[in-house]
Design a protein around this motif. Structure first.
Motif, PDB file in Angstrom:
ATOM      1  N   ASN A  60       0.834  -1.210   0.000  1.00 37.88           N
ATOM      2  CA  ASN A  60       0.000   0.000   0.000  1.00 37.88           C
ATOM      3  C   ASN A  60       0.865   1.256   0.000  1.00 37.88           C
ATOM      4  O   ASN A  60       0.543   2.242  -0.667  1.00 37.88           O
ATOM      5  N   SER A  61       1.971   1.215   0.745  1.00 35.62           N
ATOM      6  CA  SER A  61       2.881   2.371   0.776  1.00 35.62           C
ATOM      7  C   SER A  61       3.530   2.584  -0.587  1.00 35.62           C
ATOM      8  O   SER A  61       3.645   3.726  -1.065  1.00 35.62           O
ATOM      9  N   VAL A  62       3.940   1.493  -1.228  1.00 36.36           N
ATOM     10  CA  VAL A  62       4.557   1.586  -2.554  1.00 36.36           C
ATOM     11  C   VAL A  62       3.566   2.153  -3.563  1.00 36.36           C
ATOM     12  O   VAL A  62       3.908   3.021  -4.383  1.00 36.36           O
ATOM     13  N   MET A  63       2.314   1.680  -3.496  1.00 37.18           N
ATOM     14  CA  MET A  63       1.301   2.145  -4.450  1.00 37.18           C
ATOM     15  C   MET A  63       0.946   3.615  -4.213  1.00 37.18           C
ATOM     16  O   MET A  63       0.654   4.344  -5.159  1.00 37.18           O
ATOM     17  N   THR A  64       0.962   4.043  -2.949  1.00 37.50           N
ATOM     18  CA  THR A  64       0.709   5.458  -2.668  1.00 37.50           C
ATOM     19  C   THR A  64       1.794   6.315  -3.309  1.00 37.50           C
ATOM     20  O   THR A  64       1.509   7.352  -3.926  1.00 37.50           O
ATOM     21  N   TYR A  65       3.055   5.874  -3.186  1.00 35.96           N
ATOM     22  CA  TYR A  65       4.160   6.607  -3.819  1.00 35.96           C
ATOM     23  C   TYR A  65       3.990   6.596  -5.346  1.00 35.96           C
ATOM     24  O   TYR A  65       4.188   7.626  -6.013  1.00 35.96           O
ATOM     25  N   HIS A  66       3.627   5.428  -5.901  1.00 40.60           N
ATOM     26  CA  HIS A  66       3.440   5.308  -7.351  1.00 40.60           C
ATOM     27  C   HIS A  66       2.345   6.262  -7.836  1.00 40.60           C
ATOM     28  O   HIS A  66       2.491   6.911  -8.888  1.00 40.60           O
ATOM     29  N   LYS A  67       1.267   6.351  -7.087  1.00 41.16           N
ATOM     30  CA  LYS A  67       0.171   7.244  -7.478  1.00 41.16           C
ATOM     31  C   LYS A  67       0.604   8.709  -7.410  1.00 41.16           C
ATOM     32  O   LYS A  67       0.252   9.510  -8.281  1.00 41.16           O
ATOM     33  N   LEU A  68       1.358   9.042  -6.367  1.00 36.68           N
ATOM     34  CA  LEU A  68       1.878  10.411  -6.274  1.00 36.68           C
ATOM     35  C   LEU A  68       2.805  10.718  -7.440  1.00 36.68           C
ATOM     36  O   LEU A  68       2.773  11.811  -8.016  1.00 36.68           O
ATOM     37  N   LYS A  69       3.613   9.742  -7.800  1.00 38.48           N
ATOM     38  CA  LYS A  69       4.583   9.900  -8.896  1.00 38.48           C
ATOM     39  C   LYS A  69       3.877  10.139 -10.225  1.00 38.48           C
ATOM     40  O   LYS A  69       4.405  10.803 -11.117  1.00 38.48           O
ATOM     41  N   ASN A  70       2.667   9.603 -10.369  1.00 42.77           N
ATOM     42  CA  ASN A  70       1.916   9.728 -11.626  1.00 42.77           C
ATOM     43  C   ASN A  70       0.720  10.674 -11.524  1.00 42.77           C
ATOM     44  O   ASN A  70      -0.140  10.677 -12.408  1.00 42.77           O
TER      45      ASN A  70
END
Length: 519
Positions: A60-70
């Protein structure tokens, strides 16, 4: 970020001391992490191993970062202004080809144009689907200061694909992001252009944003925790030395702290343009405020230092709870649909939370009585009548507010969901508080309990109120199951155990307190 040894071992860094990992390090194993998290997610939370729980949290933490990145543009884009110009060129070039009934006989250049179109449209749509940063105000009202709906930058690019005008802010953000990527001195000027646009188009919105940022920066309620705590220490010291001087200092400090507590609530209300209780965090702040106000009124009437002590303790504890709730995210978040009514927020929610405050104040006065009785039985016996009157009167207040709040909640439910009562967990919790306080008064007036029984039931009222306040959210069901925090379950259970242990202390016989009040 993870500190779980099995997760570190899975990532290939078992000996790494730091619990931070770069996104580049994680990317090669992202598919495997997603697969493990998906398998763990279908297992009941109570049956998951520590590794399964950790891998879900890590994913979930990785996906939150991924969403912020995109969230602004697709992550592989390096020149955002150029991407928008290329998008324009591709759309213009592909326009004659889009409406063709058949793509047979197209030239290589035409096929390449359609492939380019598919590529850029896919990137825009993906960014639009994962974006969690909405910075483009979309006007939905003739009044520019109200009725604003927020959209992402990719929403503006979607508009362009649909042959609609691209919002000016999308272009301004693209310029600023490009300057930042290229470390250009133009960056500050581009940011200033964005600020100027907000100020000219949405002046009230920008002012509100500044107020909100300032409010977060002050972190007023967390600072008040320390001051309430210092006030408690001064008051305790007044029982030992310099009685008059330290007592006066404690009165001044706790009263002043309550004033800043009130000021913080007022500022929060002005920033949100809402009544004081809008989410679980604000309920903790307001329950504390109501409790301190009630305890200070008791101190003013009885002048026995008990009200002041309870005021400090309740203010201290509730703001600690509020601080930990604030760590879960935005404390000034947009209103949940179930709460989006200023009238009912001003009536039902405020009334019911003041009922919480009253029940807690009665319970904490009873806790002070319990320990006072153990430490100095003779003195506690002398003050027993005052303890009784304070608890009994506070329970009456709590019953009145809880009952009115519950009825108002039923009326709100009838207007919102078409039924007055639906046996929802939150409704049941509110009813439990009403019934428990009514039971305390009934048992006392019937003579079934005396002073110690009254104190014990008041302490148990803390458990009933805590379950209604936090416990029903942990069930994860019902129309009121918002503000869920699984990690709070441990602290709720610990609090319940502590209250039961304190109640058990009332069973220790003390001759000095055997003469319970009988009227």
């Amino acid at each position: 970020m993870t500190n779980h040894p099995q997760v570190k071992d899975f990532l290939g860094y078992p000996k790494q001391k730091s619990h931070y990992f770069s996104y580049k390090t994680i990317t090669p194993k992202l598919a495997q992490i997603e697969e493990l998290a998906a398998k763990a997610a279908v297992i009941d939370s109570e049956e998951r191993s520590s590794f399964q729980a950790a891998i879900i949290q890590f994913y979930n933490s990785v996906m939150t970062y991924h969403k912020l990145k995109n969230s602004f543009f697709y992550e592989d884009i390096t020149n955002y202004t150029k991407f928008m110009k290329d998008l324009d060129k591709i759309l213009i070039k592909s326009e004659p080809l889009i409406n063709l009934k058949s793509f047979k006989g197209l030239s290589i250049d035409q096929k390449k144009t359609l492939l380019d179109l598919n590529r850029v449209v896919s990137k825009v749509r993906y960014t639009n689907s994962v974006s969690i940063v909405n910075v483009i105000p979309r006007q939905v009202s003739a009044n520019v200061n109200v009725g604003i709906e927020w959209g992402s930058i990719s929403d503006g690019l979607t508009d362009r694909i649909a042959n609609k005008p691209v919002p000016k802010l999308t272009t301004l953000y693209a310029a600023a992001l490009t300057s930042a990527q290229q470390q250009s001195p133009q960056f500050l000027a581009d940011v200033n252009n964005i600020h100027t646009y907000y100020n000219d188009t949405f002046p009230k919105l920008l002012k509100q944003s500044k107020q909100e940022a300032m409010f977060y920066d002050w972190d007023m309620f967390y600072k008040l925790v320390v001051i309430y705590g210092f006030g408690i220490l001064l008051l305790i010291g007044s029982w030992l030395i310099w009685k008059k001087a330290l007592y006066s200092a404690a009165v001044w400090l706790i009263t002043a702290t309550f004033g800043f507590h009130s000021l913080g609530l007022i500022i929060r209300m002005l920033v949100q343009d809402r009544p004081p209780v809008t989410n679980l965090y604000s309920s903790a702040v307001f329950v504390g405020w109501g409790g301190v106000a009630l305890a200070l009124l008791l101190e003013r009437y009885f002048k026995n230092r008990l009200g002041l002590l309870v005021a400090g303790i309740v203010g201290f504890l509730t703001l600690i709870i509020a601080h930990h709730l604030s760590l879960q995210g935005d404390t000034l978040e947009n209103m949940r649909a179930v709460l989006d009514s200023n009238f009912w927020l001003s009536t039902h929610v405020i009334t019911i939370t003041l009922g919480y405050s009253g029940t807690y104040i009665a319970g904490f006065i009873a806790i002070v009585y319990t320990f006072h009785r153990l430490i100095n039985a003779a003195k506690a016996a002398v003050m027993e009548k005052e303890y009784y009157r304070m608890v009994f009167g506070t329970v009456c207040f709590a019953l009145l507010l809880s009952f009115i709040g519950t009825v108002l909640g039923g009326i709100w439910g009838d207007q919102s969901w078409g039924r007055f009562w639906g046996w929802d967990p939150k409704e049941n919790g509110a009813l439990l508080i009403v019934l428990w306080n009514a039971m305390i008064l009934h048992f006392r007036l019937s003579g079934w309990i005396q002073t110690r029984g009254l104190m014990g039931m008041a302490i148990l009222g803390n458990i009933v109120t805590s379950f209604s306040w936090f416990g029903v959210n942990m069930l994860g069901i019902g129309l009121h199951s918002y503000g869920f925090m699984e990690q709070a379950f441990f602290w709720l259970i610990l609090f319940i155990i502590s209250q039961l242990m304190i109640v058990s202390l009332l069973g220790i016989p003390k001759k000095a307190t055997d003469n319970d009040i009988k009227a």
